[in-house]
Design an enzyme around this catalytic site. Structure first.
Site, mmCIF file in Angstrom:
data_model
loop_
_atom_site.group_PDB
_atom_site.id
_atom_site.type_symbol
_atom_site.label_atom_id
_atom_site.label_comp_id
_atom_site.label_asym_id
_atom_site.label_seq_id
_atom_site.Cartn_x
_atom_site.Cartn_y
_atom_site.Cartn_z
ATOM 1 N N GLU A 94 -174.428 22.891 -33.411
ATOM 2 C CA GLU A 94 -174.002 23.383 -32.109
ATOM 3 C C GLU A 94 -173.330 24.747 -32.240
ATOM 4 O O GLU A 94 -172.696 25.049 -33.241
ATOM 5 C CB GLU A 94 -173.025 22.380 -31.482
ATOM 6 C CG GLU A 94 -173.740 21.085 -31.113
ATOM 7 C CD GLU A 94 -172.836 19.994 -30.575
ATOM 8 O OE1 GLU A 94 -173.348 19.131 -29.844
ATOM 9 O OE2 GLU A 94 -171.631 19.967 -30.879
ATOM 10 N N CYS A 107 -168.981 31.164 -31.032
ATOM 11 C CA CYS A 107 -168.414 30.289 -32.056
ATOM 12 C C CYS A 107 -169.613 29.634 -32.750
ATOM 13 O O CYS A 107 -170.357 28.884 -32.117
ATOM 14 C CB CYS A 107 -167.520 29.253 -31.374
ATOM 15 S SG CYS A 107 -166.887 28.017 -32.499
ATOM 16 N N CYS A 114 -170.106 18.433 -41.912
ATOM 17 C CA CYS A 114 -169.047 19.118 -42.669
ATOM 18 C C CYS A 114 -168.707 18.305 -43.898
ATOM 19 O O CYS A 114 -168.745 17.069 -43.877
ATOM 20 C CB CYS A 114 -167.806 19.291 -41.798
ATOM 21 S SG CYS A 114 -166.571 20.384 -42.556
ATOM 22 N N CYS A 118 -161.122 16.360 -42.288
ATOM 23 C CA CYS A 118 -159.952 16.470 -41.425
ATOM 24 C C CYS A 118 -159.960 15.309 -40.426
ATOM 25 O O CYS A 118 -160.955 15.091 -39.733
ATOM 26 C CB CYS A 118 -159.952 17.803 -40.688
ATOM 27 S SG CYS A 118 -160.059 19.202 -41.805
ATOM 28 N N CYS A 121 -160.764 15.878 -36.511
ATOM 29 C CA CYS A 121 -161.925 16.685 -36.120
ATOM 30 C C CYS A 121 -163.174 15.819 -35.975
ATOM 31 O O CYS A 121 -163.501 15.030 -36.873
ATOM 32 C CB CYS A 121 -162.163 17.780 -37.161
ATOM 33 S SG CYS A 121 -163.567 18.832 -36.757
ATOM 34 N N CYS A 339 -162.684 23.256 -29.638
ATOM 35 C CA CYS A 339 -162.418 23.150 -31.078
ATOM 36 C C CYS A 339 -162.411 21.697 -31.524
ATOM 37 O O CYS A 339 -161.736 20.867 -30.930
ATOM 38 C CB CYS A 339 -161.025 23.683 -31.420
ATOM 39 S SG CYS A 339 -160.892 25.438 -31.414
HETATM 40 N N1 SAH Z 1 -163.826 24.369 -41.423
HETATM 41 C C1 SAH Z 1 -163.336 25.573 -40.831
HETATM 42 C C2 SAH Z 1 -164.126 25.947 -39.609
HETATM 43 C C3 SAH Z 1 -163.980 24.956 -38.446
HETATM 44 S S1 SAH Z 1 -163.002 25.726 -37.272
HETATM 45 C C4 SAH Z 1 -161.855 25.458 -40.541
HETATM 46 O O1 SAH Z 1 -161.309 24.366 -40.710
HETATM 47 O O2 SAH Z 1 -161.223 26.445 -40.206
HETATM 48 C C5 SAH Z 1 -162.558 24.531 -36.179
HETATM 49 C C6 SAH Z 1 -161.104 24.728 -35.785
HETATM 50 O O3 SAH Z 1 -160.737 23.718 -34.833
HETATM 51 C C7 SAH Z 1 -160.168 24.545 -36.957
HETATM 52 O O4 SAH Z 1 -159.036 25.347 -36.825
HETATM 53 C C8 SAH Z 1 -159.804 23.082 -36.819
HETATM 54 O O5 SAH Z 1 -158.656 22.751 -37.532
HETATM 55 C C9 SAH Z 1 -159.657 22.956 -35.334
HETATM 56 N N2 SAH Z 1 -159.832 21.579 -34.836
HETATM 57 C C10 SAH Z 1 -160.533 20.592 -35.394
HETATM 58 N N3 SAH Z 1 -160.467 19.486 -34.630
HETATM 59 C C11 SAH Z 1 -159.721 19.810 -33.545
HETATM 60 C C12 SAH Z 1 -159.323 19.096 -32.385
HETATM 61 N N4 SAH Z 1 -159.691 17.845 -32.180
HETATM 62 N N5 SAH Z 1 -158.569 19.768 -31.478
HETATM 63 C C13 SAH Z 1 -158.215 21.052 -31.657
HETATM 64 N N6 SAH Z 1 -158.575 21.773 -32.743
HETATM 65 C C14 SAH Z 1 -159.305 21.149 -33.678
#
Ligand code: SAH
Length: 346
Positions: A94, A107, A114, A118, A121, A339
């Site tokens: 996506e 984005c 992945c 985390c 996420c 995000c």
């Molecule tokens: N793997 C990389 C790129 C992904 S960026 C990284 O971690 O930076 C996606 C962003 O959204 C990251 O900052 C991540 O921590 C954040 N993120 C992930 N899940 C989220 C959620 N449920 N709500 C808000 N931000 C989230």
């Protein structure tokens, strides 16, 4: 006709020029085709109208153009657009277009799924299937640029690698894609408008600094206390904050460019004074700015957005220490485009 035709976009400009010379044509033809592929983003050899029919057929016999296809496109009522993109092998990733008053940001994803885990996420719940090729990353940018022109009457202005995947775990392909996006025989976008976001892979941050890259770096920090960070981002066990800090210091020493920290504040997880103090201390190691991101729930009771008071405490403490902080409101939540919500649900 060959059965296993090669993806023509895996070839460098030099290799394309060589191909034409070997086939009794001029090297210059390679430049023309390269231009079609990377400046005009041709989907088929048919599109290459200044190339003779015979030559186009010859290309057709030898190569394919594995262009992505936008499978479904959803538009949020805040103007955000989410593309589910089908790759040549049928897998889906996506990408999202985020318009604001002053900019339009793409984005983009760097991996299918992945490899990190985390806990907050949605993408982490998908297995990492494979890395994206440079052209698959490039194509997402072109698709969003087209949509930006179509729906918002302006070209794309910024790119963030904050879609699916961990860009630094697919470093070579991300660099190759950015090369095509920024070079004058590609899209000629400024690297200053590109941000690569990482969960924090110290070795690769050092490599980026050594490679003298010109784009920006964002780190998804979420906690500056190892114990807390490991709980929510388990790979922190392998790449603890001390290693991350040293890598970031190295980055700044080499590039003199500020780092952005992405930070979500969750109730009962990182909303205490001790969490704030640790973060402020971390922010002082290297010049930085902070983006506080609103939490986008992913059907999990464990994580909840912290109270406004907790957010205010963070902001006050950071500002008191002269650290620039922005609060990022969610965009495209109604279409699962915010995000951490990218999980191929549509
Ligand atoms: N793997 C990389 C790129 C992904 S960026 C990284 O971690 O930076 C996606 C962003 O959204 C990251 O900052 C991540 O921590 C954040 N993120 C992930 N899940 C989220 C959620 N449920 N709500 C808000 N931000 C989230």
């Amino acid at each position: 006709m060959k059965d296993n035709k090669k993806d023509i976009r895996a070839l460098t400009k030099e290799q394309l020029r060589d191909f034409f010379v070997k086939n009794g044509d001029k090297a210059f033809r390679g430049n023309q085709v390269y231009e079609w592929l990377w400046q005009k983003s041709a989907h088929t050899f048919e599109d290459m109208t200044n190339i003779s029919k015979e030559t186009r057929q010859m290309l057709e016999d030898n190569f394919v153009i594995n262009h992505i296809k936008v499978d479904t496109m959803q538009r949020s009522n805040d103007g955000t657009v989410k593309n589910a993109v089908r790759l040549h092998d049928g897998l889906i990733v996506e990408s999202v277009l985020i318009p604001t008053k002053t900019r339009t940001t793409a984005c983009v994803s760097s991996q299918v799924g992945c490899s990190l885990d985390c806990k907050f996420c949605a993408t982490a719940r998908l297995k990492r299937m494979r890395n994206l090729n440079p052209d698959e990353i490039f194509d997402q940018v072109v698709a969003i640029d087209n949509e930006s022109r179509l729906y918002h009457n302006r070209p794309l202005s910024n790119i963030v690698f904050m879609g699916m995947g961990e860009p630094l775990m697919n470093y070579n392909n991300v660099i190759k894609a950015i090369d095509k996006i920024t070079s004058t025989d590609g899209l000629a976008m400024s690297p200053k408008r590109i941000t690569v976001s990482t969960s924090g892979v110290p070795k690769m941050i050092r490599k980026m600094a050594d490679d003298d890259v010109k784009f920006n770096l964002a780190v998804s920090l979420h906690s500056a206390i190892d114990e807390v960070r490991t709980k929510i981002m388990p790979f922190n066990e392998t790449f603890p904050l001390k290693d991350l800090k040293e890598a970031l210091e190295y980055w700044y020493l080499k590039t003199s460019r500020k780092i952005s920290y992405e930070y979500v504040v969750w109730k009962g997880i990182n909303d205490k004074q001790g969490d704030i103090d640790a973060f402020v201390k971390f922010c002082k190691y290297v010049p930085c700015k902070v983006n506080i991101i609103e939490y986008n729930p992913i059907d999990d009771g464990e994580f909840q957005q912290a109270s406004n008071d907790a957010l205010e405490n963070y902001i006050t403490a950071l500002e008191k220490n002269r650290i620039v902080v922005n609060v990022r409101r969610s965009r495209g939540k109604d279409i699962d485009a915010a995000c951490g919500q990218l999980a191929n649900k549509s």
